[in-house]
Design an enzyme around this catalytic site. Structure first.
Site, short mmCIF file in Angstrom:
data_model
loop_
_atom_site.label_atom_id
_atom_site.label_comp_id
_atom_site.label_asym_id
_atom_site.label_seq_id
_atom_site.Cartn_x
_atom_site.Cartn_y
_atom_site.Cartn_z
N GLU A 90 0.80 -1.33 0.36
CA GLU A 90 0.03 -0.21 -0.04
C GLU A 90 0.36 1.20 -0.20
O GLU A 90 1.31 1.18 1.04
CB GLU A 90 -1.07 -0.10 0.97
N HIS B 129 -4.11 6.82 0.69
CA HIS B 129 -3.22 5.51 0.38
C HIS B 129 -3.91 4.94 -0.17
O HIS B 129 -5.25 4.84 -0.64
CB HIS B 129 -3.10 5.24 1.59
N HIS C 260 -5.84 0.61 -1.70
CA HIS C 260 -5.82 -1.09 -1.75
C HIS C 260 -5.48 -1.87 -2.37
O HIS C 260 -5.41 -1.37 -3.73
CB HIS C 260 -7.57 -0.52 -1.97
N ASP D 262 -9.16 1.03 8.82
CA ASP D 262 -8.25 2.69 8.16
C ASP D 262 -9.74 3.46 8.94
O ASP D 262 -9.60 4.36 9.27
CB ASP D 262 -9.06 2.80 6.57
ZN LIG Z 1 -7.31 1.39 3.47
#
Ligand SMILES: [Zn+2]
Length: 132
Positions: free
Chosen positions: A23, A81, A83, A94
């Site tokens: 990530e 961020h 995935h 999250d």
């Molecule tokens: Zn996430």
């Protein structure tokens, strides 16, 4: 609520996500509050978990990024961020992060999809992304 971001900035984040096995993450700096924020600066921060299933931003790099942004008169308006192989929606993990950092969370996947969210109380609200 609306987040305004330059197309090239969003593309840069998506490209990084597509090219990474872990990530990717970072911070969004800009201006505005309330119903409209504008992203002026995207800063990638190393993911110290080095994981495809989670992220934690390197704290020293975060501090450096925030200092740089403040010197430019910008504030933290969001966190982004990626995935991998799952949709760009906030995970349970999250959600905990969103509690700690109550800013807009931009999430992209490795296929070019994205979404932005903000936590209000205990509800996730989708944020409209306007590309300029
Ligand atoms: Zn996430």
């Amino acid at each position: 609520m609306m987040m305004v971001i330059r197309g090239e900035d969003l593309k840069r984040i998506i490209k990084a996500a597509e090219n990474s096995r872990i990530e990717v993450c970072g911070m969004l700096f800009g201006r505005g509050s309330g119903e409209r924020i504008e992203v002026e600066e995207v800063r990638f921060i190393p993911n110290r978990l080095n994981s495809a299933e989670g992220f934690e931003m390197e704290p020293l790099e975060m501090v450096k990024a925030i200092d740089d942004a403040e010197a430019m008169g910008l504030q933290v308006v969001g966190i982004f961020h990626s995935h991998l192989k799952c949709p760009p929606r906030p995970s349970g993990r999250d959600l905990k992060g969103m509690n700690l950092w109550p800013v807009v969370w931009l999430i992209v996947d490795d296929m070019g999809n994205y979404g932005a969210y903000v936590l209000e109380g205990d509800k996730i609200r989708e944020v409209k992304v306007k590309i300029v």
